[in-house]
Design a protein around this motif. Structure first.
Motif, PDB file in Angstrom:
ATOM      1  N   LEU A  95       0.846  -1.193   0.000  1.00 38.55           N
ATOM      2  CA  LEU A  95       0.000   0.000   0.000  1.00 38.55           C
ATOM      3  C   LEU A  95       0.878   1.239   0.000  1.00 38.55           C
ATOM      4  CD1 LEU A  95      -2.889   1.265   0.337  1.00 38.55           C
ATOM      5  CD2 LEU A  95      -2.507   1.141   2.801  1.00 38.55           C
ATOM      6  N   VAL A  96       0.804   2.053  -1.070  1.00 36.78           N
ATOM      7  CA  VAL A  96       1.538   3.308  -1.120  1.00 36.78           C
ATOM      8  C   VAL A  96       0.628   4.400  -0.556  1.00 36.78           C
ATOM      9  CG1 VAL A  96       0.860   3.717  -3.535  1.00 36.78           C
ATOM     10  CG2 VAL A  96       2.820   4.921  -2.573  1.00 36.78           C
ATOM     11  N   VAL A  97       1.169   5.222   0.356  1.00 33.10           N
ATOM     12  CA  VAL A  97       0.337   6.126   1.154  1.00 33.10           C
ATOM     13  C   VAL A  97       0.820   7.564   1.009  1.00 33.10           C
ATOM     14  CG1 VAL A  97      -0.565   6.605   3.465  1.00 33.10           C
ATOM     15  CG2 VAL A  97       0.030   4.249   2.819  1.00 33.10           C
ATOM     16  N   GLN A  98      -0.088   8.475   0.663  1.00 32.78           N
ATOM     17  CA  GLN A  98       0.240   9.888   0.695  1.00 32.78           C
ATOM     18  C   GLN A  98       0.448  10.311   2.151  1.00 32.78           C
ATOM     19  OE1 GLN A  98       1.108  11.668  -1.621  1.00 32.78           O
ATOM     20  NE2 GLN A  98      -0.174  11.628  -3.436  1.00 32.78           N
ATOM     21  N   PRO A  99       1.392  11.221   2.420  1.00 35.02           N
ATOM     22  CA  PRO A  99       1.682  11.600   3.812  1.00 35.02           C
ATOM     23  C   PRO A  99       0.455  12.035   4.605  1.00 35.02           C
ATOM     24  CG  PRO A  99       3.399  12.439   2.368  1.00 35.02           C
ATOM     25  CD  PRO A  99       2.346  11.836   1.466  1.00 35.02           C
ATOM     26  N   ALA A 100      -0.473  12.759   3.985  1.00 31.70           N
ATOM     27  CA  ALA A 100      -1.652  13.233   4.712  1.00 31.70           C
ATOM     28  C   ALA A 100      -2.573  12.100   5.135  1.00 31.70           C
ATOM     29  CB  ALA A 100      -2.423  14.241   3.861  1.00 31.70           C
TER      30      ALA A 100
END
Length: 308
Positions: A95-100
């Protein structure tokens, strides 16, 4: 060319050199070097060139990275498909996650692990702009978690999960806490914003564009953890989802209210069983859809505890 050679190639790419890659693979370095040379002979091109104590990709090597990552994910999917037939507990979710969206990623992963404790979850940050979408297309991950809009998401499948309120966060001591605030009142206020290409930045730029105002950007950051000190000690303001607002900052809702959607993104096509189960769990938990509650999880992913 075989899957083992591609795994070795990706290990060298990830670790930036043969020695570190061999250590990570628990493989003798001469064996790794021999496998890469065989791959280069098979392809008829050099994949790496020396750079100091490490190596860098040649143009041919750069062209191989994305297809190799897709093959790696396809092999994971193939193993999981076989495991589902023979009744084994198996799988991995990337799972690639945006920082926010880091907090939401932790929340969803915790829920998923309660149902599927034998499945490994790998949470990764986007590598480079355009954030998240390139990682999905190039095979770094099966799923991506972000607030919408997401730059260059055309062609990807977007699975909305829930809406969240966007608020203005001001330094301690700011006036009128809790009172609604229009975007144009932030004209001239120094802001901390996301790096270009992030969903956080897309949100900020979009709101100021709609209000016809040029924001005063003091700090651009890809690090969610930087928000709190920059606001509470640095005197900056920010527009963020309410869940990211520091406890000791002054929080004011926007007028008119602004909400953004948290979503999972993926490439078109059938997901591997573990990734499909993660998507199902996310919808169940965040959307509260009654029709999902009676749907059993994938047979290859037997829950370790009863459904909550």
């Amino acid at each position: 060319m075989d899957a083992r050679q591609l795994d070795y190639f990706l290990a060298v790419v990830e670790h930036g050199g043969f020695t570190r890659a061999a250590d990570a693979l628990q493989l003798a370095q001469p064996s790794l070097s021999q496998a890469i040379r065989a791959l280069e002979r098979d392809l008829g091109a050099k994949l790496f060139q020396r750079a100091g104590r490490g190596v860098v990709l040649t143009s041919a090597g750069e062209a191989l990275v994305a297809p190799a990552r897709r093959v790696a994910l396809d092999l994971i999917a193939a193993r999981e498909a076989v495991a589902s037939v023979v009744g084994l507990v198996a799988g991995r979710v990337d799972l690639v996650v945006q920082p926010a969206a880091v907090d939401a990623a932790g929340e969803l992963t915790a829920r998923f692990r309660l149902r599927h404790p034998a499945v490994t979850v790998r949470l990764i940050e986007p590598r480079r702009p355009p954030y998240l979408t390139r990682d999905l297309r190039e095979g770094d991950a099966q799923l991506g978690l972000s607030y919408l809009p997401v730059a260059e998401s055309k062609g990807l499948v977007v699975e909305p999960l829930r809406e969240v309120e966007v608020v203005v966060v001001l330094p301690p001591g700011a006036h009128r806490p809790g009172e609604p605030m229009a975007v144009d009142e932030l004209a001239g206020v120094p802001l901390v914003v996301g790096a270009p290409g992030t969903a956080w930045r897309e949100l900020t730029d979009g709101l100021f564009t709609e209000a016809g105002i040029t924001p005063t950007i003091a700090v651009e950051s890809t690090f969610r953890e930087a928000i709190t000190p920059l606001i509470t000690s640095g005197g900056l303001a920010a527009l963020v989802p309410a869940a990211l607002a520091p406890d000791d900052a002054v929080i004011r809702p926007l007028s008119p209210p602004v909400r953004r959607t948290l979503a999972l993104l993926r490439r078109p096509g059938v997901l591997p069983p573990a990734a499909e189960a993660f998507l199902h769990t996310a919808k169940l938990h965040l959307q509260g859809r009654e029709e999902l509650r009676d749907k059993p999880p994938s047979p290859s992913l037997r829950p370790g505890v009863p459904p909550w």
